[in-house]
Design a protein around this motif. Structure first.
Motif, PDB file in Angstrom:
ATOM      1  N   GLN A 241      73.160  83.118  32.607  1.00 49.86           N
ATOM      2  CA  GLN A 241      74.512  83.395  32.125  1.00 49.86           C
ATOM      3  C   GLN A 241      75.603  82.772  32.996  1.00 49.86           C
ATOM      4  O   GLN A 241      76.782  82.870  32.668  1.00 49.86           O
ATOM      5  N   ALA A 242      75.215  82.162  34.097  1.00 52.24           N
ATOM      6  CA  ALA A 242      76.203  81.569  34.996  1.00 52.24           C
ATOM      7  C   ALA A 242      76.863  80.361  34.339  1.00 52.24           C
ATOM      8  O   ALA A 242      76.291  79.713  33.455  1.00 52.24           O
ATOM      9  N   SER A 243      78.060  80.060  34.798  1.00 55.38           N
ATOM     10  CA  SER A 243      78.756  78.884  34.275  1.00 55.38           C
ATOM     11  C   SER A 243      78.050  77.617  34.748  1.00 55.38           C
ATOM     12  O   SER A 243      77.302  77.632  35.745  1.00 55.38           O
ATOM     13  N   THR A 244      78.293  76.545  34.055  1.00 54.25           N
ATOM     14  CA  THR A 244      77.691  75.265  34.432  1.00 54.25           C
ATOM     15  C   THR A 244      78.073  74.884  35.856  1.00 54.25           C
ATOM     16  O   THR A 244      77.246  74.399  36.628  1.00 54.25           O
ATOM     17  N   GLN A 245      79.337  75.125  36.215  1.00 52.19           N
ATOM     18  CA  GLN A 245      79.808  74.788  37.557  1.00 52.19           C
ATOM     19  C   GLN A 245      79.110  75.635  38.618  1.00 52.19           C
ATOM     20  O   GLN A 245      78.711  75.125  39.669  1.00 52.19           O
ATOM     21  N   ASP A 246      78.917  76.926  38.339  1.00 48.94           N
ATOM     22  CA  ASP A 246      78.235  77.800  39.295  1.00 48.94           C
ATOM     23  C   ASP A 246      76.779  77.372  39.479  1.00 48.94           C
ATOM     24  O   ASP A 246      76.250  77.354  40.597  1.00 48.94           O
ATOM     25  N   LYS A 247      76.118  77.022  38.376  1.00 47.01           N
ATOM     26  CA  LYS A 247      74.728  76.554  38.450  1.00 47.01           C
ATOM     27  C   LYS A 247      74.641  75.274  39.277  1.00 47.01           C
ATOM     28  O   LYS A 247      73.747  75.114  40.111  1.00 47.01           O
ATOM     29  N   LEU A 248      75.579  74.386  39.043  1.00 44.93           N
ATOM     30  CA  LEU A 248      75.593  73.121  39.768  1.00 44.93           C
ATOM     31  C   LEU A 248      75.732  73.359  41.271  1.00 44.93           C
ATOM     32  O   LEU A 248      75.015  72.757  42.077  1.00 44.93           O
ATOM     33  N   GLN A 249      76.639  74.268  41.639  1.00 45.81           N
ATOM     34  CA  GLN A 249      76.840  74.565  43.057  1.00 45.81           C
ATOM     35  C   GLN A 249      75.572  75.142  43.693  1.00 45.81           C
ATOM     36  O   GLN A 249      75.217  74.796  44.822  1.00 45.81           O
ATOM     37  N   LYS A 250      74.881  76.003  42.972  1.00 45.17           N
ATOM     38  CA  LYS A 250      73.647  76.594  43.487  1.00 45.17           C
ATOM     39  C   LYS A 250      72.559  75.532  43.658  1.00 45.17           C
ATOM     40  O   LYS A 250      71.821  75.524  44.660  1.00 45.17           O
ATOM     41  N   ILE A 251      72.453  74.617  42.692  1.00 45.07           N
ATOM     42  CA  ILE A 251      71.443  73.550  42.771  1.00 45.07           C
ATOM     43  C   ILE A 251      71.740  72.625  43.944  1.00 45.07           C
ATOM     44  O   ILE A 251      70.849  72.275  44.728  1.00 45.07           O
ATOM     45  N   LEU A 252      72.992  72.262  44.079  1.00 41.63           N
ATOM     46  CA  LEU A 252      73.386  71.383  45.186  1.00 41.63           C
ATOM     47  C   LEU A 252      73.117  72.049  46.530  1.00 41.63           C
ATOM     48  O   LEU A 252      72.644  71.406  47.474  1.00 41.63           O
ATOM     49  N   SER A 253      73.409  73.338  46.618  1.00 37.55           N
ATOM     50  CA  SER A 253      73.204  74.063  47.866  1.00 37.55           C
ATOM     51  C   SER A 253      71.722  74.137  48.219  1.00 37.55           C
ATOM     52  O   SER A 253      71.323  73.850  49.352  1.00 37.55           O
ATOM     53  N   ARG A 254      70.890  74.486  47.251  1.00 39.24           N
ATOM     54  CA  ARG A 254      69.457  74.644  47.509  1.00 39.24           C
ATOM     55  C   ARG A 254      68.764  73.309  47.808  1.00 39.24           C
ATOM     56  O   ARG A 254      67.720  73.285  48.471  1.00 39.24           O
ATOM     57  N   SER A 255      69.325  72.236  47.314  1.00 33.78           N
ATOM     58  CA  SER A 255      68.723  70.917  47.539  1.00 33.78           C
ATOM     59  C   SER A 255      69.390  70.163  48.688  1.00 33.78           C
ATOM     60  O   SER A 255      69.158  68.957  48.863  1.00 33.78           O
TER      61      SER A 255
END
Length: 278
Positions: A241-255
């Motif tokens: 349910q997260a926004s696209t921007q929030d998902k992107l930030q999480k992916i960038l952070s984890r990688s």
């Protein structure tokens, strides 16, 4: 630097921004005449001319330039070289719009200092399709191999079916992941791996490597790609349910790519990792 009997590597360093330095490997094929694989950024013609003089050749010996794809670091000097030599330009047919109209390329893929790296469009003389073979002269044949992924219609070129010019088809392990289609990138890497007669692989951004090194190189590359893909899919599952921007930030952070959150090319790579295979 001489790579093989007929092939030389000319490395052109350049700055994308004042703090981001890159290079591009331009390959020179020599026979009775000369041919280039990619042209480098604007101004590379001077370096190419100097190298040619060092081996007793002239820039007017160049009869053809083959583009692996349409990005500025690969085609930036082409218009200047064509004016100097009246050479023919060969390119993937699917990349023509961005080669022959750089305004369109910039509108669709803006990068810093775009027009400094690529100031002019250039007309393609020979649009190439997968499997096309061009006899350059006696003893020298170039074959086109369709390898999309890094760009929509990238091509690799095989010289006498023994040496592969791979452009940016194989992402360099531990470097920034830049591609427009995850699945096609993997397919193209595997396609290169199925070539049984290749003795040397000549990438645009990395060192030349031999057949024995190829397996380790591509395995590391694919491992990094799947690592990024797995992170993207995990975030999608954990935060539907997260926004696209929030998902992107999480992916960038984890990688460990968060410092590059403002880089549209990295963002595009992440976005294609989030797509489910059709």
């Amino acid at each position: 630097m001489k790579v093989s009997k007929h092939v030389h590597l000319i490395r052109k360093e350049f700055n994308v921004t004042p703090t981001v330095k890159r290079y591009i490997n331009i390959y020179l094929i020599t026979g009775k005449y000369c041919y280039l694989i990619d042209s480098g950024v604007a101004g590379s013609e001077t370096l190419i001319e100097t190298y040619l003089a060092s081996i007793g050749r002239k820039i007017t010996d160049i009869k053809g330039v083959f583009f692996t794809h349409s990005h500025p670091d690969h085609i930036g000097a082409a218009a200047a070289i064509k004016r100097l030599t009246n050479c023919k330009i060969y390119a993937p047919a699917g990349e023509l719009p961005w080669i022959e109209n750089i305004q369109q390329q910039f509108a669709e893929r803006p990068i810093p200092n775009f027009f400094t790296l690529l100031p002019e469009s250039v007309q393609v003389d020979f649009p190439l399709q997968d499997g096309d073979a061009i006899s350059l002269e006696d003893g020298l044949t170039i074959s086109a191999l369709f390898t999309p992924g890094h760009s929509h219609a990238s091509m690799c070129y095989l010289l006498n079916d023994a040496l592969a010019f791979t452009g940016d088809a194989i992402p360099v392990a531990n470097d920034l992941p830049i591609f427009v289609d995850f699945e096609k990138t993997i397919e193209s890497i595997n396609k290169l791996g199925q070539l049984s007669n290749i003795e040397k692989y000549c990438p645009a951004w990395d060192n030349v490597y031999n057949k024995n090194e190829f397996t380790n190189i591509v395995n590391s590359s694919k491992e990094n790609l799947y690592f990024l893909k797995d992170i993207a899919m995990t975030v999608e599952q954990e935060f539907p349910q997260a926004s696209t921007q929030d998902k992107l930030q999480k992916i960038l952070s984890r990688s460990n790519l968060l410092p590059y959150a403002g880089n549209p090319l990295i963002v595009r790579s992440i976005e294609t990792c989030c797509r489910k295979k059709e």
